[in-house]
Design a protein around this motif. Sequence first.
Motif, PDB file in Angstrom:
ATOM      1  N   LEU A  58       0.727  -1.306  -0.018  1.00  0.00           N
ATOM      2  CA  LEU A  58       0.071   0.010   0.008  1.00  0.00           C
ATOM      3  C   LEU A  58       0.838   1.191   0.025  1.00  0.00           C
ATOM      4  O   LEU A  58       0.593   2.106  -0.686  1.00  0.00           O
ATOM      5  CB  LEU A  58      -1.026   0.190   1.140  1.00  0.00           C
ATOM      6  CG  LEU A  58      -1.989  -1.117   1.116  1.00  0.00           C
ATOM      7  CD1 LEU A  58      -2.914  -1.190   2.411  1.00  0.00           C
ATOM      8  CD2 LEU A  58      -2.954  -0.691  -0.101  1.00  0.00           C
ATOM      9  N   THR A 105       1.988  -6.426  -4.922  1.00  0.00           N
ATOM     10  CA  THR A 105       2.461  -7.049  -3.768  1.00  0.00           C
ATOM     11  C   THR A 105       2.394  -8.538  -3.758  1.00  0.00           C
ATOM     12  O   THR A 105       3.764  -9.100  -3.484  1.00  0.00           O
ATOM     13  CB  THR A 105       1.658  -6.558  -2.576  1.00  0.00           C
ATOM     14  OG1 THR A 105       1.608  -5.094  -2.456  1.00  0.00           O
ATOM     15  CG2 THR A 105       1.986  -7.067  -1.264  1.00  0.00           C
ATOM     16  N   GLY A 124       2.151   1.459  -3.532  1.00  0.00           N
ATOM     17  CA  GLY A 124       0.797   2.066  -4.127  1.00  0.00           C
ATOM     18  C   GLY A 124       0.526   3.565  -4.358  1.00  0.00           C
ATOM     19  O   GLY A 124       0.335   4.282  -5.058  1.00  0.00           O
ATOM     20  N   ARG A 125       0.710   4.010  -2.862  1.00  0.00           N
ATOM     21  CA  ARG A 125       0.396   5.488  -2.586  1.00  0.00           C
ATOM     22  C   ARG A 125       1.729   6.226  -3.373  1.00  0.00           C
ATOM     23  O   ARG A 125       1.424   7.468  -4.007  1.00  0.00           O
ATOM     24  CB  ARG A 125       0.528   5.871  -1.212  1.00  0.00           C
ATOM     25  CG  ARG A 125       0.325   6.848  -0.740  1.00  0.00           C
ATOM     26  CD  ARG A 125      -0.819   7.469  -0.683  1.00  0.00           C
ATOM     27  NE  ARG A 125      -1.124   8.646  -0.022  1.00  0.00           N
ATOM     28  CZ  ARG A 125      -2.037   9.299   0.297  1.00  0.00           C
ATOM     29  NH1 ARG A 125      -3.167   8.708  -0.144  1.00  0.00           N
ATOM     30  NH2 ARG A 125      -2.332  10.500   0.737  1.00  0.00           N
ATOM     31  N   THR A 183      10.421   2.744  -3.167  1.00  0.00           N
ATOM     32  CA  THR A 183       9.599   1.751  -3.711  1.00  0.00           C
ATOM     33  C   THR A 183      10.001   0.322  -4.390  1.00  0.00           C
ATOM     34  O   THR A 183       9.700  -0.887  -3.751  1.00  0.00           O
ATOM     35  CB  THR A 183       8.472   2.287  -4.613  1.00  0.00           C
ATOM     36  OG1 THR A 183       9.234   2.658  -5.768  1.00  0.00           O
ATOM     37  CG2 THR A 183       7.645   3.419  -4.087  1.00  0.00           C
ATOM     38  N   PHE A 207       3.562  -4.180 -13.617  1.00  0.00           N
ATOM     39  CA  PHE A 207       3.701  -2.947 -12.784  1.00  0.00           C
ATOM     40  C   PHE A 207       5.071  -3.048 -12.248  1.00  0.00           C
ATOM     41  O   PHE A 207       5.639  -4.095 -11.824  1.00  0.00           O
ATOM     42  CB  PHE A 207       2.480  -3.299 -11.580  1.00  0.00           C
ATOM     43  CG  PHE A 207       1.316  -2.876 -11.709  1.00  0.00           C
ATOM     44  CD1 PHE A 207       0.781  -1.753 -11.977  1.00  0.00           C
ATOM     45  CD2 PHE A 207       0.377  -3.852 -11.997  1.00  0.00           C
ATOM     46  CE1 PHE A 207      -0.371  -1.366 -12.352  1.00  0.00           C
ATOM     47  CE2 PHE A 207      -0.663  -3.669 -12.327  1.00  0.00           C
ATOM     48  CZ  PHE A 207      -1.358  -2.521 -12.513  1.00  0.00           C
ATOM     49  N   GLU A 245      -4.540  -2.187  -7.669  1.00  0.00           N
ATOM     50  CA  GLU A 245      -3.039  -2.627  -8.166  1.00  0.00           C
ATOM     51  C   GLU A 245      -2.017  -2.781  -7.503  1.00  0.00           C
ATOM     52  O   GLU A 245      -1.185  -3.594  -7.627  1.00  0.00           O
ATOM     53  CB  GLU A 245      -3.077  -1.446  -9.243  1.00  0.00           C
ATOM     54  CG  GLU A 245      -3.887  -1.460 -10.347  1.00  0.00           C
ATOM     55  CD  GLU A 245      -3.742   0.252 -11.314  1.00  0.00           C
ATOM     56  OE1 GLU A 245      -4.097   0.217 -12.165  1.00  0.00           O
ATOM     57  OE2 GLU A 245      -3.287   0.985 -10.499  1.00  0.00           O
ATOM     58  N   ALA A 246      -1.885  -1.913  -6.342  1.00  0.00           N
ATOM     59  CA  ALA A 246      -0.976  -2.206  -5.276  1.00  0.00           C
ATOM     60  C   ALA A 246      -0.850  -3.478  -4.499  1.00  0.00           C
ATOM     61  O   ALA A 246       0.289  -4.182  -4.596  1.00  0.00           O
ATOM     62  CB  ALA A 246      -1.154  -1.084  -4.047  1.00  0.00           C
ATOM     63  N   GLU A 263       3.697   5.474  -5.827  1.00  0.00           N
ATOM     64  CA  GLU A 263       3.536   5.285  -7.372  1.00  0.00           C
ATOM     65  C   GLU A 263       2.271   5.615  -7.990  1.00  0.00           C
ATOM     66  O   GLU A 263       2.141   5.655  -9.223  1.00  0.00           O
ATOM     67  CB  GLU A 263       3.914   3.794  -7.700  1.00  0.00           C
ATOM     68  CG  GLU A 263       5.253   3.349  -7.214  1.00  0.00           C
ATOM     69  CD  GLU A 263       6.328   3.931  -7.945  1.00  0.00           C
ATOM     70  OE1 GLU A 263       6.019   4.474  -9.331  1.00  0.00           O
ATOM     71  OE2 GLU A 263       7.486   3.839  -7.815  1.00  0.00           O
ATOM     72  N   TRP A 273      -0.786   4.392  -7.643  1.00  0.00           N
ATOM     73  CA  TRP A 273      -1.494   3.209  -8.235  1.00  0.00           C
ATOM     74  C   TRP A 273      -2.717   3.106  -7.207  1.00  0.00           C
ATOM     75  O   TRP A 273      -2.810   3.501  -6.355  1.00  0.00           O
ATOM     76  CB  TRP A 273      -0.800   1.665  -7.943  1.00  0.00           C
ATOM     77  CG  TRP A 273       0.374   1.640  -8.862  1.00  0.00           C
ATOM     78  CD1 TRP A 273       0.858   2.313 -10.065  1.00  0.00           C
ATOM     79  CD2 TRP A 273       1.419   0.945  -8.735  1.00  0.00           C
ATOM     80  NE1 TRP A 273       1.929   1.887 -10.484  1.00  0.00           N
ATOM     81  CE2 TRP A 273       2.546   1.065  -9.667  1.00  0.00           C
ATOM     82  CE3 TRP A 273       1.787  -0.323  -7.604  1.00  0.00           C
ATOM     83  CZ2 TRP A 273       3.785   0.507  -9.604  1.00  0.00           C
ATOM     84  CZ3 TRP A 273       3.091  -0.825  -7.729  1.00  0.00           C
ATOM     85  CH2 TRP A 273       4.035  -0.480  -8.859  1.00  0.00           C
ATOM     86  N   ARG A 274      -3.861   2.400  -7.879  1.00  0.00           N
ATOM     87  CA  ARG A 274      -4.969   1.943  -7.057  1.00  0.00           C
ATOM     88  C   ARG A 274      -4.682   1.007  -6.147  1.00  0.00           C
ATOM     89  O   ARG A 274      -3.814   0.216  -6.168  1.00  0.00           O
ATOM     90  CB  ARG A 274      -6.097   1.629  -8.341  1.00  0.00           C
ATOM     91  CG  ARG A 274      -6.841   2.767  -8.940  1.00  0.00           C
ATOM     92  CD  ARG A 274      -7.767   2.096  -9.769  1.00  0.00           C
ATOM     93  NE  ARG A 274      -7.796   0.784 -10.031  1.00  0.00           N
ATOM     94  CZ  ARG A 274      -7.853   0.310 -11.293  1.00  0.00           C
ATOM     95  NH1 ARG A 274      -7.439   1.050 -12.374  1.00  0.00           N
ATOM     96  NH2 ARG A 274      -7.688  -1.137 -11.647  1.00  0.00           N
ATOM     97  N   VAL A 275      -5.586   0.941  -5.102  1.00  0.00           N
ATOM     98  CA  VAL A 275      -5.387  -0.135  -4.269  1.00  0.00           C
ATOM     99  C   VAL A 275      -5.274  -1.428  -4.635  1.00  0.00           C
ATOM    100  O   VAL A 275      -4.493  -2.217  -4.207  1.00  0.00           O
ATOM    101  CB  VAL A 275      -6.430  -0.140  -3.080  1.00  0.00           C
ATOM    102  CG1 VAL A 275      -6.534  -1.109  -2.006  1.00  0.00           C
ATOM    103  CG2 VAL A 275      -6.300   1.268  -2.212  1.00  0.00           C
TER     104      VAL A 275
END
Length: 115
Positions: free
Chosen positions: A32, A49, A35-36, A68, A61, A44-45, A38, A40-42
Amino acid sequence: MRRGFFYALVQQLRVVWPIFSGILLAMAGCGLIIGRIENWRVDEALYFTFVTGLTIGYGDFSPQHLLTRLLAIAIGFAGIVMTGLVAAVAVQALRAAERNLLNEAGNGPLDQRDP
């Protein structure tokens, strides 16, 4: 044998669940954060992962920032530990199932047999 294995597997998972859940939470938290940073949506993150943590690594991705990338490395190592933990639990469950099966059949290890 199968029922014994699954029973032993559940028993083993009860023991290691705090460790396993901690690894999962650490991986999800790092994902997360990635994602924050970069943007990205949750979903996608979290997808990134677990694809990274399970060492699949499709490459659709990829993190661009240094922080990151370092977090992605940490996710990869955590995934390796998690995979090893799952394998160890499965092996222990197989051993326990085999031991129970042999004890029920009266064919336990040599040191436990009557002379």
